[in-house]
Design an enzyme around this catalytic site. Structure first.
Site, mmCIF file in Angstrom:
data_model
loop_
_atom_site.group_PDB
_atom_site.id
_atom_site.type_symbol
_atom_site.label_atom_id
_atom_site.label_comp_id
_atom_site.label_asym_id
_atom_site.label_seq_id
_atom_site.Cartn_x
_atom_site.Cartn_y
_atom_site.Cartn_z
ATOM 1 N N ILE A 75 0.835 -1.197 0.000
ATOM 2 C CA ILE A 75 0.000 0.000 0.000
ATOM 3 C C ILE A 75 0.870 1.247 0.000
ATOM 4 C CG2 ILE A 75 -1.787 1.286 1.230
ATOM 5 C CD1 ILE A 75 -2.734 -1.414 2.385
ATOM 6 N N ARG A 115 -4.645 1.212 10.674
ATOM 7 C CA ARG A 115 -5.276 0.640 11.848
ATOM 8 C C ARG A 115 -5.457 1.720 12.910
ATOM 9 N NH1 ARG A 115 -6.369 -2.839 8.989
ATOM 10 N NH2 ARG A 115 -6.082 -5.093 9.166
ATOM 11 N N ASP A 117 -9.648 6.890 8.528
ATOM 12 C CA ASP A 117 -10.588 5.855 8.099
ATOM 13 C C ASP A 117 -10.729 4.775 9.161
ATOM 14 O OD1 ASP A 117 -12.279 4.564 6.086
ATOM 15 O OD2 ASP A 117 -10.660 3.095 5.900
ATOM 16 N N GLU A 157 -14.154 0.664 17.039
ATOM 17 C CA GLU A 157 -15.040 0.711 15.873
ATOM 18 C C GLU A 157 -16.281 -0.151 16.109
ATOM 19 O OE1 GLU A 157 -12.762 -0.356 12.409
ATOM 20 O OE2 GLU A 157 -11.445 1.378 12.588
ATOM 21 N N HIS A 168 -14.099 3.174 8.053
ATOM 22 C CA HIS A 168 -13.275 2.010 7.693
ATOM 23 C C HIS A 168 -13.613 1.509 6.280
ATOM 24 C CE1 HIS A 168 -10.765 -1.394 9.658
ATOM 25 N NE2 HIS A 168 -10.491 -1.296 8.366
#
Length: 334
Positions: free
Chosen positions: A153, A233, A257, A262, A283
């Protein structure tokens, strides 16, 4: 490995179930089971597939009498107690590259949105205002992007943001300076990155070494007005410290994000989300049609490979005939 019955505990693309059934593996889909129900169900299965919602705790693993493999359709395994699984000889798999492009593209869109105040300006216009001067932004051209984590990424983000004219610097304890140079990233230490980065984006797993990686002490070492992006994360950035830096102006904006909790209920997180200089998304890093299919197929392929039931699918850890996408060193860690 003999896998007769697999439980899919989180919603995955239908391609996952179809591929398993094609190879004579019985599949039950039971989503979002409460912990006690999961503990009651898990003794019946040889394999378990999850995404992010299901937490595979030590209690769940201890209740799994026949479980041989746990597969996560996504990158990272922080919702799985890997130590407990290893102690019981249960293999843990994931799909580190399946959502790389989707997470990368979201990261890039958040960086550009921060630079041009896209979200608050759009909300202002929808509310009937015309605040051109208020939401004047900045060019990305010539700015420095600090990339923490140079797995798949991070590398893809670097390549795309270079096209915007950004200078890319990065840190990764595993990637050498020579490897980083191959995709035009200057490898630096964290202490070298903090004072020069205009934007910082994190692409690391959440491990003890990365928890609270970006804290008040770090933010105070950064340029005034630095912008922070996290599509990796929750917990890598200390949310209380980030909120303080947003309020003082030390941090000029953040795009998040992922969160420590969560869905978030912590008052500090909720206050952080409400800040105008913060873009917050629920997310969405892997939430594209393409990524969902990709991770679903990849995790089912790995389970099928473990059974040896297919001569076409042989991609599994430790195999002498691994079918890989990219080189081994390109496997993402975030």
């Amino acid at each position: 490995m003999d896998l007769k019955k697999v439980l899919v505990a989180d919603a995955v693309d239908a391609a996952c179930v179809e591929l398993l059934k094609e190879h004579s593996i019985e599949v039950d889909c039971k989503y979002k089971l409460p912990k006690d129900q999961l503990i009651a169900e898990i003794p019946n299965y040889d394999g378990l597939i999850v995404r992010s919602d299901t937490k595979v705790t030590e209690d769940v693993i201890k209740a799994a009498k026949k479980l041989k493999v746990i597969g996560r359709a996504g990158a990272g395994v922080d919702n799985i107690d890997v130590n407990a699984a290893t102690a019981r000889n249960i293999l843990v798999l994931n799909t580190p590259g399946g959502n790389a492009i989707s997470a990368c593209e979201l990261t890039c869109s958040l960086i550009t949105s921060l630079a041009r105040n896209v979200i608050p300006a759009a909300a202002s216009l929808k509310a009937g205002r015309w605040d051109r001067k208020l939401y004047s932004g900045y060019e990305l051209y010539g700015k420095t992007l600090g990339i923490l984590g140079l797995g798949r990424i991070g590398r893809e983000v670097a390549i795309r943001m270079q096209a915007w004219g950004m200078k890319t610097v990065g840190y990764d304890p595993i990637v050498t300076a020579e490897e980083a140079k191959q995709f035009n990233v200057e490898s630096l230490t964290l202490e070298q990155i903090w004072p020069i980065a205009d934007y910082i984006t994190v692409h690391t797993p959440l491990i003890p070494e990365t928890r609270n990686l970006i804290s008040e002490a770090v933010l105070n070492k950064c340029k005034k007005g630095v912008r922070i992006v996290n599509v990796a994360r929750g917990g890598i950035i200390n949310e209380a410290d980030l909120l303080k830096a947003i309020k003082t102006g030390q941090c000029g904006g953040a795009a998040l994000d992922v969160f420590e909790q969560e869905p978030p209920t912590n008052p500090i997180t909720l206050e952080l989300i409400q800040q105008e200089k913060v873009i917050a998304t629920p997310h969405l890093g892997a939430s594209t049609a393409e990524a969902q299919i990709r991770v679903a197929v990849e995790i089912s392929e790995q389970l099928v490979a473990l059974t040896g039931k297919s001569k076409k699918i042989y991609h599994y850890p430790g195999s002498n005939k691994q079918k890989r996408i990219g080189k081994p060193e390109e496997i993402d860690r975030g």
